[in-house]
Design an enzyme around this catalytic site. Structure first.
Site, PDB file in Angstrom:
ATOM      1  N   HIS A 128      12.848   1.180  13.646  1.00 21.14           N
ATOM      2  CA  HIS A 128      12.175   1.037  12.356  1.00 21.14           C
ATOM      3  C   HIS A 128      10.694   1.343  12.545  1.00 21.14           C
ATOM      4  CE1 HIS A 128       9.976  -1.566   9.344  1.00 21.14           C
ATOM      5  NE2 HIS A 128      10.769  -0.871   8.548  1.00 21.14           N
ATOM      6  N   HIS A 174       2.019   4.325   8.080  1.00 19.88           N
ATOM      7  CA  HIS A 174       2.639   3.277   7.279  1.00 19.88           C
ATOM      8  C   HIS A 174       1.873   3.184   5.974  1.00 19.88           C
ATOM      9  CE1 HIS A 174       4.496  -1.026   7.228  1.00 19.88           C
ATOM     10  NE2 HIS A 174       5.183  -0.150   6.525  1.00 19.88           N
TER      11      HIS A 174
END
Length: 592
Positions: A128, A174
């Site tokens: 992830h 991100h």
């Protein structure tokens, strides 16, 4: 000999001595050596078959050669000169062999499962936010953690792709955080270079796409140029069944939701700066803990499975009129769709296509309460990806057992973190030679009688674990690492992670002041779902005044355990052997 200073003028001395072989080892040697002082190659072969569960080979010569190889390796290591005159093992040699992590490991180190089944039949080692070096909010983005993950056998790499500040190139970062970006091209080149360093089986790149149409076309060009013929993409718009890991050896696969144009998506979502990153649009809705009061009130008006704009129907990702760069869409092999309708509808199995669905850890737990068998049925043909909830800012992880019990193939983990959940994940993927693909057990693939994870089940198998002794700490740690004034006081925790009914932990007594502790304790674990059980092993050093010190751990899939007396190497907190090269336990496993 070790010396520990107790006060200014007094020292205590302790001798580091090698513990003698346990009673079971002595008994086995006496029995198979027929009471003699040495165990011959043939006697060792009998021990390997009758105690260690090695298959009785039809080729007697091959079986004898395997035993001969063990004898020669032990003699070479322990008796450099006498190896020319000796032809058997003494009790000490036999004990040394059993305690050797290289010669007598607890698991098979080779790929041994059927790799010709579709991808949906396998648990897949999944990362992830694979590009993050640390926490989810402020750490750097880099290709280094991607490389490390691939070297550890991870097969699914996640990259979040965004336009750079000038909107003419693609960055990996991100979104809506202050993580420093890294160029997509750099990540792709590193993936190509390291993709198959640990396993020949396919690497899947899951893209979370926030791009304009022009940048999608640029990404398609990058993917084609970097991977070339390594890139797998289907001839038709949608796959009717997933290919197998065997078919996809040394191939790279792209998986994402074929997106709407970036600006259109932004308009649908409203002001993106006020909304959190909704990772892959969880089909069971946003996490309550991640929402503001205004958002909660807003979302209450929406159907749990509706789009962010309730008046806008989802377009089918296999619709040829879908508006994105056609070259980009053509490269997407595993489609991650966002289904219409309610929860039951989202788990509908379609005969003419397969897809990937993504949900958060919390959403899976919620769905499992009412739709357990539907999830299992869905994962028999389709892929389910589970990702950490948005509040795990420190890159922690969650319990993977819920996903595994429901057949979820991609349990996405923060590989840059560590802790017991990650130890379980690493344990699961030690199976099948550590190739990153572990075949799901038959109970999860039975279409006629779908497995119900919530149903009460009777005990299928019983695992008996005996912890004999441990060694190697004095080689890997400083004398005063555990205690300034005396040798360490070790104890072992042994238990099961798996189905809720099977989970338990047990503990040995503490052996005081000993670098080579001997416990000789046996534990019994009844298992209702042995196919998904993991054996948890942890060693700690007892500390009367503070928190007990960590001294090693490992997790082993029960279905892969080799019976008999085995050497079990331990890992550090990150699941690695680099710092604990010598530490190991001598244990016995019996499964009935």
């Amino acid at each position: 000999m070790g010396s520990y200073r107790v006060c200014m003028c007094f020292t205590r001395k302790f001798r580091v001595t090698e513990a003698e072989p346990p009673a079971d080892v002595k008994e086995a040697f006496l029995k198979y050596a027929d009471g003699g002082a040495q165990m011959s190659v043939e006697q060792l072969r009998r021990f390997l078959v009758e105690v260690q569960g090695e298959a009785e080979s039809d080729d007697a010569a091959a079986a004898a050669a395997a035993a001969e190889n063990i004898v020669q390796q032990i003699l070479q290591k322990r008796h450099h000169i006498a190896k020319f005159t000796r032809h058997g093992l003494t009790l000490e040699d036999f004990h040394h062999y059993l305690f050797s992590a290289d010669l007598n490991p607890p698991m098979n180190s080779k790929v041994h499962q059927d790799m010709t089944a579709p991808l949906s039949h396998f648990f897949i080692f999944t990362g992830h936010n694979s590009y993050l070096t640390g926490n989810q909010l402020t750490s750097d983005c880099s290709d280094v953690p991607v490389i490390k993950a691939l070297q550890k056998g991870v097969r699914v790499i996640e990259l979040d792709i965004w336009p750079n500040s000038s909107k003419d190139d693609v960055h990996v970062l991100h979104g809506r955080t202050v993580t420093a970006p890294v160029d997509l091209l750099k990540c792709l080149k590193s993936i190509k270079e390291h993709a198959f360093s640990a396993s020949p089986y396919p690497v899947i790149i899951t893209l979370e796409d926030h791009l304009t149409r022009d940048l999608q076309a640029k990404v398609a060009q990058m993917l084609s140029q970097v991977f070339g013929k390594m890139l797998f993409y289907p001839e038709s718009d949608c796959l009717k069944e997933f290919p197998s890991p065997e078919e996809l050896k040394h191939r790279v696969i792209i998986s994402t939701k074929p997106p709407k144009e970036y600006l259109e998506a932004q308009n649908l979502k409203g002001n993106g700066s006020h909304r959190r990153k909704d990772s892959e649009d969880d089909v069971w809705g946003s996490e309550p803990s991640c929402l503001t009061t205004e958002q909660e009130d807003e979302d209450k008006m929406d159907n749990e499975m509706a789009d962010l704009n309730p008046n806008n129907d989802d377009e089918d990702e296999c619709d040829p009129g879908f508006r994105e760069a056609p070259e980009y869409k053509r490269l997407i092999a595993i489609h991650a769709g966002k289904p219409r309708g309610g929860m039951k509808e989202s788990l509908k199995v379609e005969a003419d296509r397969v897809r990937r669905l993504s949900v958060s850890e919390q959403a899976l737990e919620k769905a499992a309460e009412s739709y357990g068998t539907d999830i299992v049925r869905f994962t028999q043909r389709n892929i389910l990806r589970v990702y950490p909830k948005g509040t795990r800012f420190n890159s922690s992880n969650y319990k993977p057992q819920v996903g595994w019990l429901h057949g979820a193939q991609m349990i996405a983990f923060n590989m840059q973190g560590y802790g017991r959940s990650l130890w379980l994940m690493q344990g699961m993927f030690r199976a099948n030679g550590g190739c990153g693909f572990v075949k799901k057990p038959d109970i999860l693939m039975n279409a006629n009688e779908v497995f119900d994870p919530k149903a009460k089940a009777s005990v299928k198998k019983t695992l008996k674990v005996k912890v004999y002794m441990g060694d190697g700490w004095h080689l890997d740690f400083k004398q005063t690492h555990f205690d300034l004034y005396s040798p360490p006081d070790f104890y072992v925790r042994v238990g099961i992670a798996g189905a809720p009914a099977d989970e338990m932990m047990k503990k040995t007594k503490t052996i005081e002041d000993n670098w080579s502790p001997v416990w000789e304790e046996e534990f019994t674990f009844p298992l209702t779902v042995p196919e998904l059980a993991l054996l948890r092993i942890e060693v700690h050093e007892y500390d009367m005044s503070e928190k007990d010190d960590f001294a090693g751990q490992t997790c082993l899939p029960v279905a892969e355990l080799r019976p008999g007396i085995r050497s079990v190497p331990l890992c550090d907190r990150r699941g690695e052997r680099e710092k604990l090269k010598s530490v190991r336990l001598l244990m016995r496993f019996d499964i009935s």
